[in-house]
Design a protein around this motif. Structure first.
Motif, PDB file in Angstrom:
ATOM      1  N   ASP A  70       2.256   1.644  -3.529  1.00 14.93           N
ATOM      2  CA  ASP A  70       1.208   2.141  -4.430  1.00 14.93           C
ATOM      3  C   ASP A  70       0.964   3.631  -4.214  1.00 14.93           C
ATOM      4  N   HIS A  71       0.921   4.030  -2.973  1.00 14.58           N
ATOM      5  CA  HIS A  71       0.701   5.434  -2.659  1.00 14.58           C
ATOM      6  C   HIS A  71       1.852   6.283  -3.185  1.00 14.58           C
ATOM      7  N   ALA A  72       3.060   5.832  -3.010  1.00  7.34           N
ATOM      8  CA  ALA A  72       4.233   6.587  -3.485  1.00  7.34           C
ATOM      9  C   ALA A  72       4.215   6.711  -5.005  1.00  7.34           C
ATOM     10  N   ARG A  73       3.773   5.674  -5.702  1.00  8.79           N
ATOM     11  CA  ARG A  73       3.715   5.738  -7.174  1.00  8.79           C
ATOM     12  C   ARG A  73       2.663   6.731  -7.648  1.00  8.79           C
ATOM     13  N   ARG A  74       1.554   6.845  -6.898  1.00  5.41           N
ATOM     14  CA  ARG A  74       0.465   7.746  -7.287  1.00  5.41           C
ATOM     15  C   ARG A  74       0.691   9.174  -6.828  1.00  5.41           C
ATOM     16  N   ALA A  75       1.566   9.348  -5.885  1.00  4.32           N
ATOM     17  CA  ALA A  75       1.758  10.683  -5.288  1.00  4.32           C
ATOM     18  C   ALA A  75       2.223  11.675  -6.337  1.00  4.32           C
ATOM     19  N   ALA A 133       0.835  -1.205   0.000  1.00  6.01           N
ATOM     20  CA  ALA A 133       0.000   0.000   0.000  1.00  6.01           C
ATOM     21  C   ALA A 133       0.870   1.255   0.000  1.00  6.01           C
ATOM     22  N   ARG A 134       1.966   1.247   0.754  1.00  9.57           N
ATOM     23  CA  ARG A 134       2.873   2.412   0.759  1.00  9.57           C
ATOM     24  C   ARG A 134       3.527   2.589  -0.604  1.00  9.57           C
TER      25      ARG A 134
END
Length: 108
Positions: A99-104, A96-97
């Motif tokens: 994925d979040h970093a890729r979308r940030a 999840a971290r």
């Protein structure tokens, strides 16, 4: 914003601090280092919430003993459960971290 972020970081260490107080004899040196790292802020907050009892000794050098109160001891089992949950779900949390970093959105 900076104050809120700093407060959140200190609060995130409170669970570790409570655990160390519970296991007092085994982790004394780590507790002392953590106290130095965090300062008195988190310990005072735990005391204000009735989770820790602080005893000040008028000695040279000055000494402070911290211990869990009965209310503080009620948190030991929930914190153990949280630690177990974290171990069970660590791969999902890590993903999840990522994925979040890729979308940030990058600021630059």
């Amino acid at each position: 914003m900076l104050q809120r972020s700093s407060t959140a970081k200190v609060q995130s260490w409170c669970a570790l601090l409570l655990r160390l107080l519970h296991r007092r004899g085994k982790r004394r040196a780590l507790l002392l280092r953590l106290r130095l790292l965090l300062g008195e802020l988190s310990l005072k907050g735990l005391e204000q919430n009735g989770l820790v009892k602080r005893t000040l000794f008028a000695s040279v050098p000055p000494r402070v003993d911290d211990a869990l109160t009965p209310l503080g001891r009620t948190l030991v089992e929930p914190l153990r459960a949280l630690k177990k949950w974290t171990r069970v779900h660590q791969d999902e949390l890590r993903e999840a971290r990522r994925d979040h970093a890729r979308r940030a959105v990058k600021p630059w």
